[in-house]
Motif scaffolding. Structure first.
Motif: not given
Length: 271
Positions: A238-241, A264-269
């Motif tokens: 999540s952090a590197i996204k 690729v860029v959105k943090a997801l559950p």
């Protein structure tokens, strides 16, 4: 004699009980020098996700991704190469900590393993020689088709073989080997993941992707069930996204930034 027999009996019971056998999901112990490296299982003939460059170094989209994740965690990575179909058995046996090789997160896999959140949307496709006159699934009736064993591509192909009347299904290890078989006319088509096919075809003008299959897949990493690495590794992903690292990795390997809202860029559950 009796004492010896008792000793043999005790040794036999000890072996049957599993003493001395490696524990499943065992991870290397940390040392005073720092945490143990993360053992990442992958198949290193999987462009553009992981492959060897001309110098012999392992490179690719997923190589950059897991190294960025490990850096966020303050860990090192050790890559463990193996055929794709051995990755999940290796996880179950505790020989690796993470399986990462453009792995589609399926319901069946999620029943057995932990996973990270998805980090790539994809679908499947078919590659053929342009001179073959194959332009659709219906043109493959009675034709020889190839696929990587143990993949969701193989599952789709096997599930739909009777409906489309495919001929023999030939297993092949790696896209380069599949392309070679196409050039030698040993097979008529190869079924694989669309991003890898399009990347490979940049240097193969005599080949074409003729159809996108009706699948919507998402890639993620797999870990052993209840692995202590699952939560921290997913948090680092999540952090590197969020900090743009994943977007830069995408641009490096695909020549463009990912679309807004992409995993690729959105943090997801985690699923």
């Amino acid at each position: 004699m009796i004492a010896a027999l008792r000793l043999l009996l005790l040794v036999g019971l000890w072996i049957l009980a599993g003493a001395g056998a490696p524990a499943a999901f065992a991870q290397p112990a940390d040392s005073p020098a720092g945490p143990a490296p993360i053992r990442v299982g992958t198949f290193p003939d999987n462009k553009p996700w992981e492959f060897h460059d001309p110098s012999g170094a392992l490179v690719g989209f997923e190589v950059d991704t897991i190294e960025a994740i490990a850096g966020e965690m303050g860990r090192q990575v050790v890559f463990v190469p193996m055929p794709f179909q051995e990755l999940m058995p290796a996880l179950e046996a505790g020989r690796i900590d993470v399986a990462m090789c453009s792995i589609t997160l399926t319901a069946a896999r999620l029943k057995t393993f932990d996973s990270t959140q998805p980090y790539y949307d994809t679908s499947q496709g078919i590659v053929v020689l342009k001179t073959s006159h194959i332009r659709a699934l219906t043109d493959l009736k009675g034709k020889i088709v190839s696929v990587e064993p143990g993949t969701t591509n193989e599952q789709w192909l096997t599930r739909n073989a009777q409906h489309y009347g495919f001929g023999p299904i030939v297993p092949v290890q790696g896209l380069d080997a599949a392309v070679d078989m196409l050039h030698r006319r040993q097979v008529d088509a190869y079924f694989g993941d669309l991003p890898a096919l399009l990347y490979r075809l940049l240097k193969a003008p005599d080949l074409a992707v003729v159809q996108r299959l009706p699948t919507d897949d998402r890639y993620g990493m797999l870990l052993a069930r209840h692995s202590p690495l699952t939560a921290p590794l997913d948090e680092a992903l999540s952090a590197i996204k969020k900090d743009g690292t994943m977007a830069r990795i995408h641009e490096r390997w695909f020549g463009s930034l990912p679309p807004p809202g992409s995993p690729v860029v959105k943090a997801l559950p985690r699923p």
